[in-house]
Design an enzyme around this catalytic site. Structure first.
Site, PDB file in Angstrom:
ATOM      1  N   ILE A  70       0.840  -1.200   0.000  1.00  0.00           N
ATOM      2  CA  ILE A  70       0.000   0.000   0.000  1.00  0.00           C
ATOM      3  C   ILE A  70       0.877   1.253   0.000  1.00  0.00           C
ATOM      4  CG2 ILE A  70      -0.193  -0.002   2.528  1.00  0.00           C
ATOM      5  CD1 ILE A  70      -3.116   0.990   2.171  1.00  0.00           C
ATOM      6  N   CYS A  71       0.356   2.317  -0.570  1.00  0.00           N
ATOM      7  CA  CYS A  71       0.986   3.635  -0.601  1.00  0.00           C
ATOM      8  C   CYS A  71       2.278   3.595  -1.420  1.00  0.00           C
ATOM      9  CB  CYS A  71       1.197   4.151   0.814  1.00  0.00           C
ATOM     10  SG  CYS A  71       1.439   5.941   0.883  1.00  0.00           S
TER      11      CYS A  71
END
Length: 122
Positions: free
Chosen positions: A41-42
């Site tokens: 994620i991110c």
């Protein structure tokens, strides 16, 4: 053995099996197609790109990192799932990311139960 981790490096990936004391009991190279699920994620999809794990796969990340994803196919979606890779765009996608992982690991019924318990469907 109660812990299995995937260590991503620029040119190789390893699965590490450790005991409860943190002692490495077994370590071996693991091609991406044998891993059950890899999630990021991110900015974390950058590590997957550097390891060559997401080449030619649809992925997402925090928008300003899209040009650091190598040969991956950036979609800009909130959550993306291609083969055994799940990626999400950032903090705002964290719950959807978690629910997608729960769905893949435990099935629809358990994922729906989790959503309901967290009041995520209201």
């Amino acid at each position: 053995m109660n812990y299995i981790g995937l260590d991503l490096h620029k040119k190789y990936s390893f699965v590490t099996v450790m005991d409860s004391n943190g002692t490495i009991k077994h370590r071996e190279r693991l091609p991406n197609d044998k891993a059950k699920l890899i999630c990021a994620i991110c900015a974390a999809p950058i590590a997957l790109a550097e390891a060559g794990i997401i080449n030619n796969l649809k992925v997402t990340s925090y928008p300003s990192f899209h040009n650091q994803l190598g040969k991956a196919k950036y979609t800009g979606a909130k959550v993306e799932h291609d083969k055994n890779i799940i990626t999400a765009c950032g903090p705002g996608a964290a719950m959807d990311f978690a629910f997608k992982i729960a769905y893949e690991l435990a099935g629809k019924s358990k994922a729906d139960e989790l959503k309901k318990g967290m009041l995520a469907e209201k």
